[in-house]
Design an enzyme around this catalytic site. Structure first.
Site, PDB file in Angstrom:
ATOM      1  N   SER A 101       0.752  -1.207   0.101  1.00 20.63           N
ATOM      2  CA  SER A 101       0.098  -0.085  -0.013  1.00 20.63           C
ATOM      3  C   SER A 101       0.778   1.221  -0.145  1.00 20.63           C
ATOM      4  CB  SER A 101      -0.913   0.010   1.346  1.00 20.63           C
ATOM      5  OG  SER A 101      -1.740  -1.033   1.110  1.00 20.63           O
TER       6      SER A 101
HETATM    7  N1  SAH Z   1      -1.256  -4.726   4.103  1.00 17.35           N
HETATM    8  C1  SAH Z   1      -0.490  -4.740   3.151  1.00 17.35           C
HETATM    9  C2  SAH Z   1      -1.245  -4.844   1.749  1.00 17.35           C
HETATM   10  C3  SAH Z   1      -1.302  -5.756   0.916  1.00 17.35           C
HETATM   11  S1  SAH Z   1      -2.503  -5.695  -0.721  1.00 17.35           S
HETATM   12  C4  SAH Z   1       0.568  -3.778   2.919  1.00 17.35           C
HETATM   13  O1  SAH Z   1       1.037  -3.665   3.962  1.00 17.35           O
HETATM   14  O2  SAH Z   1       1.079  -3.470   1.958  1.00 17.35           O
HETATM   15  C5  SAH Z   1      -3.840  -6.721   0.005  1.00 17.35           C
HETATM   16  C6  SAH Z   1      -3.554  -8.148   0.199  1.00 17.35           C
HETATM   17  O3  SAH Z   1      -4.671  -8.650   0.847  1.00 17.35           O
HETATM   18  C7  SAH Z   1      -3.119  -8.932  -0.990  1.00 17.35           C
HETATM   19  O4  SAH Z   1      -1.784  -9.396  -0.379  1.00 17.35           O
HETATM   20  C8  SAH Z   1      -3.981 -10.017  -0.975  1.00 17.35           C
HETATM   21  O5  SAH Z   1      -3.648 -11.334  -1.573  1.00 17.35           O
HETATM   22  C9  SAH Z   1      -4.651 -10.149   0.283  1.00 17.35           C
HETATM   23  N2  SAH Z   1      -6.053 -10.683   0.310  1.00 17.35           N
HETATM   24  C10 SAH Z   1      -6.919 -10.603  -0.568  1.00 17.35           C
HETATM   25  N3  SAH Z   1      -8.090 -11.079  -0.315  1.00 17.35           N
HETATM   26  C11 SAH Z   1      -7.953 -11.815   1.009  1.00 17.35           C
HETATM   27  C12 SAH Z   1      -8.576 -12.432   1.812  1.00 17.35           C
HETATM   28  N4  SAH Z   1      -9.627 -12.878   1.693  1.00 17.35           N
HETATM   29  N5  SAH Z   1      -8.034 -12.840   2.946  1.00 17.35           N
HETATM   30  C13 SAH Z   1      -6.892 -12.343   3.225  1.00 17.35           C
HETATM   31  N6  SAH Z   1      -5.703 -11.603   2.496  1.00 17.35           N
HETATM   32  C14 SAH Z   1      -6.575 -11.418   1.440  1.00 17.35           C
END
Ligand code: SAH
Length: 251
Positions: A101
């Site tokens: 993010s």
């Molecule tokens: N918190 C992260 C953001 C990653 S992007 C950061 O610090 O940058 C969002 C993430 O959510 C992705 O890695 C994706 O694989 C995950 N995601 C999507 N659907 C999900 C679900 N149902 N349960 C857990 N993770 C999920």
């Protein structure tokens, strides 16, 4: 709720964003830095600049949050080829079609949790673990769920290697929450479901708060609070764009 955010983003600005996770708006100019200048303790200068140029001007004012972002080596949460852009003002690809993010969004969502240091926090969507690392500096215990196994495994290793020992990462579907560890004082969701998952509301402790992007293509970042008597309130904060929350049917 909305008063602390002067940086309300017109939805049109969001059209400028490429597919992204945890993005609000792009702002320039900010420069890529060479991998060399991030070596040793050099990254701290880039992280401080990120705080000064991207976070403070947009209204992030909680000193503990700003300090945590300044103290987190973001370049160690991105793939080697993306290191030069690690402290820039946007999300970056981390592989598997997912992203880390934007720093501003990480700061904003963290600030909205109002952590005092004793909360048990659930994060949905570990990604490479950057948001979890920021949270780990601000409270006691973080439980983070990631649906892509390769990302969950590498984030777990990375967080342990970097000394964030109060984060537990699990591979699974965060739509269902983490019932064995509930209730949580705070829940932070970093992938967007079309509606607030009922399991997450159920796993929020009375008096607790959840920060979550909700919607289809573009979303609204919501703060959901549960009163001591169990009453649920929702407040919209800002339009955002996150990757969708994947929710496979139960086997
Ligand atoms: N918190 C992260 C953001 C990653 S992007 C950061 O610090 O940058 C969002 C993430 O959510 C992705 O890695 C994706 O694989 C995950 N995601 C999507 N659907 C999900 C679900 N149902 N349960 C857990 N993770 C999920």
């Amino acid at each position: 709720m909305t008063t602390i955010h002067p940086a309300i983003v017109p939805i049109a600005c969001l059209l400028l964003l490429a597919a992204s996770c945890g993005g609000a708006r792009q702002e320039g100019p900010d420069e890529a830095v060479s991998g060399k200048s991030l070596a040793g303790e050099g990254w701290r200068t880039a992280a401080r600049e990120m705080v000064r140029r991207q976070l403070r001007p947009r209204g992030i004012s909680d000193g503990r949050v700003l300090q945590a972002l300044a103290a987190t080596p973001r370049h160690l949460f991105v793939p080697p080829k993306a290191v030069a852009g690690a402290y820039m003002d946007g999300p970056l690809s981390i592989g598997h079609g997912q992203t880390i993010s934007q720093p501003y969004i990480v700061a904003l969502m963290t600030e909205l949790l109002h952590l005092s240091g004793t909360e048990k926090v659930l994060e949905i969507g570990t990604g490479s673990g950057y948001q979890a690392a920021v949270l780990a500096q601000l409270t006691d215990s973080i439980y983070s769920i990631e649906i892509v196994k390769a990302l969950a495994d590498s984030a777990r290793d990375r967080l342990a290697r970097l000394g964030y020992h109060n984060v537990i990462v699990r591979h699974g579907d965060g739509y269902r929450g983490w019932p064995e560890q509930a209730p949580f004082d705070c829940i932070i969701v970093t992938a967007a479901p079309p509606e607030v998952p009922p399991a997450l509301v159920a796993q929020l402790r009375p008096g607790g708060r959840m920060v979550i992007p909700v919607g289809e293509y573009y979303q609204e970042l919501l703060v959901i609070t549960k009163s001591e008597s169990g009453q649920i309130k929702r407040a919209g904060v800002i339009p955002v764009r996150f990757v969708p929350m994947v929710h496979p049917p139960q086997q």
